[in-house]
Write a protein that holds these residues in place. Structure first.
Motif, mmCIF file in Angstrom:
data_model
loop_
_atom_site.group_PDB
_atom_site.id
_atom_site.type_symbol
_atom_site.label_atom_id
_atom_site.label_comp_id
_atom_site.label_asym_id
_atom_site.label_seq_id
_atom_site.Cartn_x
_atom_site.Cartn_y
_atom_site.Cartn_z
ATOM 1 N N ALA A 134 0.834 -1.208 0.000
ATOM 2 C CA ALA A 134 0.000 0.000 0.000
ATOM 3 C C ALA A 134 0.866 1.255 0.000
ATOM 4 O O ALA A 134 0.601 2.206 -0.746
ATOM 5 C CB ALA A 134 -0.941 0.002 1.204
ATOM 6 N N GLY A 135 1.905 1.254 0.817
ATOM 7 C CA GLY A 135 2.807 2.407 0.865
ATOM 8 C C GLY A 135 3.521 2.623 -0.455
ATOM 9 O O GLY A 135 3.598 3.755 -0.952
ATOM 10 N N ASN A 136 4.038 1.556 -1.028
ATOM 11 C CA ASN A 136 4.733 1.686 -2.313
ATOM 12 C C ASN A 136 3.786 2.120 -3.428
ATOM 13 O O ASN A 136 4.144 2.954 -4.261
ATOM 14 C CB ASN A 136 5.425 0.366 -2.678
ATOM 15 N N ARG A 137 2.581 1.568 -3.445
ATOM 16 C CA ARG A 137 1.611 1.949 -4.485
ATOM 17 C C ARG A 137 1.230 3.427 -4.387
ATOM 18 O O ARG A 137 0.902 4.053 -5.383
ATOM 19 C CB ARG A 137 0.355 1.084 -4.404
ATOM 20 N N SER A 138 1.276 3.981 -3.186
ATOM 21 C CA SER A 138 0.905 5.390 -3.008
ATOM 22 C C SER A 138 2.084 6.329 -3.236
ATOM 23 O O SER A 138 1.908 7.533 -3.256
ATOM 24 C CB SER A 138 0.330 5.610 -1.607
ATOM 25 N N GLY A 139 3.289 5.783 -3.371
ATOM 26 C CA GLY A 139 4.461 6.609 -3.613
ATOM 27 C C GLY A 139 5.281 6.933 -2.384
ATOM 28 O O GLY A 139 6.233 7.709 -2.456
ATOM 29 N N CYS A 140 4.935 6.342 -1.239
ATOM 30 C CA CYS A 140 5.698 6.562 -0.001
ATOM 31 C C CYS A 140 6.978 5.738 0.009
ATOM 32 O O CYS A 140 7.097 4.737 -0.688
ATOM 33 C CB CYS A 140 4.873 6.118 1.209
ATOM 34 N N ARG A 141 7.899 6.148 0.865
ATOM 35 C CA ARG A 141 9.023 5.303 1.220
ATOM 36 C C ARG A 141 8.508 4.355 2.308
ATOM 37 O O ARG A 141 7.705 4.766 3.143
ATOM 38 C CB ARG A 141 10.190 6.148 1.734
ATOM 39 N N THR A 142 8.941 3.100 2.287
ATOM 40 C CA THR A 142 8.343 2.109 3.176
ATOM 41 C C THR A 142 9.371 1.424 4.063
ATOM 42 O O THR A 142 10.512 1.203 3.674
ATOM 43 C CB THR A 142 7.598 1.032 2.368
ATOM 44 N N ILE A 143 8.899 1.101 5.271
ATOM 45 C CA ILE A 143 9.695 0.335 6.232
ATOM 46 C C ILE A 143 8.826 -0.820 6.722
ATOM 47 O O ILE A 143 7.677 -0.605 7.124
ATOM 48 C CB ILE A 143 10.137 1.192 7.432
ATOM 49 N N LEU A 144 9.390 -2.017 6.688
ATOM 50 C CA LEU A 144 8.702 -3.184 7.238
ATOM 51 C C LEU A 144 9.262 -3.469 8.621
ATOM 52 O O LEU A 144 10.466 -3.646 8.792
ATOM 53 C CB LEU A 144 8.905 -4.406 6.339
ATOM 54 N N ILE A 145 8.369 -3.493 9.615
ATOM 55 C CA ILE A 145 8.732 -3.915 10.962
ATOM 56 C C ILE A 145 8.717 -5.442 10.930
ATOM 57 O O ILE A 145 7.658 -6.052 10.804
ATOM 58 C CB ILE A 145 7.730 -3.398 12.022
ATOM 59 N N ASP A 146 9.870 -6.035 11.012
ATOM 60 C CA ASP A 146 10.003 -7.490 10.937
ATOM 61 C C ASP A 146 9.890 -8.071 12.342
ATOM 62 O O ASP A 146 10.868 -8.444 12.966
ATOM 63 C CB ASP A 146 11.335 -7.854 10.278
ATOM 64 N N ASN A 147 8.640 -8.116 12.838
ATOM 65 C CA ASN A 147 8.379 -8.553 14.206
ATOM 66 C C ASN A 147 7.656 -9.894 14.280
ATOM 67 O O ASN A 147 7.151 -10.262 15.329
ATOM 68 C CB ASN A 147 7.579 -7.478 14.952
ATOM 69 N N GLY A 148 7.568 -10.595 13.155
ATOM 70 C CA GLY A 148 6.912 -11.896 13.149
ATOM 71 C C GLY A 148 5.460 -11.864 12.718
ATOM 72 O O GLY A 148 4.832 -12.917 12.594
ATOM 73 N N ASN A 149 4.885 -10.684 12.486
ATOM 74 C CA ASN A 149 3.486 -10.617 12.068
ATOM 75 C C ASN A 149 3.281 -11.059 10.627
ATOM 76 O O ASN A 149 2.215 -11.538 10.279
ATOM 77 C CB ASN A 149 2.913 -9.214 12.272
ATOM 78 N N GLU A 150 4.293 -10.858 9.784
ATOM 79 C CA GLU A 150 4.163 -11.314 8.397
ATOM 80 C C GLU A 150 4.412 -12.816 8.376
ATOM 81 O O GLU A 150 5.465 -13.286 8.796
ATOM 82 C CB GLU A 150 5.159 -10.603 7.477
ATOM 83 N N THR A 151 3.429 -13.561 7.892
ATOM 84 C CA THR A 151 3.551 -15.017 7.859
ATOM 85 C C THR A 151 3.531 -15.573 6.440
ATOM 86 O O THR A 151 3.909 -16.716 6.228
ATOM 87 C CB THR A 151 2.419 -15.671 8.666
ATOM 88 N N VAL A 152 3.102 -14.786 5.459
ATOM 89 C CA VAL A 152 2.937 -15.285 4.098
ATOM 90 C C VAL A 152 4.196 -15.057 3.261
ATOM 91 O O VAL A 152 4.613 -15.928 2.512
ATOM 92 C CB VAL A 152 1.702 -14.637 3.420
ATOM 93 N N TRP A 153 4.805 -13.897 3.380
ATOM 94 C CA TRP A 153 6.007 -13.522 2.636
ATOM 95 C C TRP A 153 5.832 -13.704 1.128
ATOM 96 O O TRP A 153 6.717 -14.175 0.438
ATOM 97 C CB TRP A 153 7.259 -14.256 3.141
#
Length: 167
Positions: A115-134
């Motif tokens: 969503a951030g990239n599609r809107s043109g923002c710079r993005t940061i992923l908090i790698d805290n274990g919430n992403e499970t699909v990758w």
């Protein structure tokens, strides 16, 4: 409701930087009948309190209540605001005259990054274990990774200081 580890320190950094802060969140529980839309009023109030206690200001909150498999009308549909689509970010930009190209979007799953990239923002992923699909893709690569919100704020602080030196 309480702040995640590192959030207090991050909010103090954001306060020093005087950056506007917005929460952008999918809340499909409304469409799925898990809670009424009004329940989010108390959540929003608490978010404002928590942010304020750290010396920062929450400038706005955007919720997407939709889910295509929902059972509660009118939220039981597809939309352009549900992340990974950028609708909520675009709405915030329009409502508050935000320059998305000079903004940062921080999230803890790749749908946030997309969503951030599609809107043109710079993005940061908090790698805290919430992403499970990758599930990777062209919009699903963050500019950088951080273990928590504090480290993400430090990345933004450093980028802000560097851009001030360049100007």
């Amino acid at each position: 409701m309480q702040l995640a580890p590192g959030a207090r320190e991050a909010l103090q950094i954001f306060s020093r930087l005087e950056v506007p802060l917005y929460v952008i969140s999918n809340q499909s529980g409304v469409a799925l009948g898990k809670f009424p839309v009004e329940a989010l009023d108390a959540v929003e109030d608490r978010l404002h309190e928590l942010v304020s206690e750290c010396g920062a200001t929450l400038s706005g909150v955007y919720w997407c209540f939709h889910h295509p498999e929902g059972m509660v009308a009118p939220y039981n549909r597809s939309c352009d605001c549900r992340k990974p689509l950028p609708g909520m970010l675009l709405n915030a930009s329009d409502d508050h005259h935000i320059a998305l190209a000079s903004s940062w979007f921080i999230g803890d799953i790749l749908d946030d990054v997309e969503a951030g990239n599609r809107s043109g923002c710079r993005t940061i992923l908090i790698d805290n274990g919430n992403e499970t699909v990758w599930r990777r893709g062209p919009y699903r690569e963050p500019l950088c990774l951080a273990p928590d919100l504090h480290e993400a704020a430090r990345v933004i602080e450093k980028a802000t200081q560097t851009s001030e030196l360049v100007q």
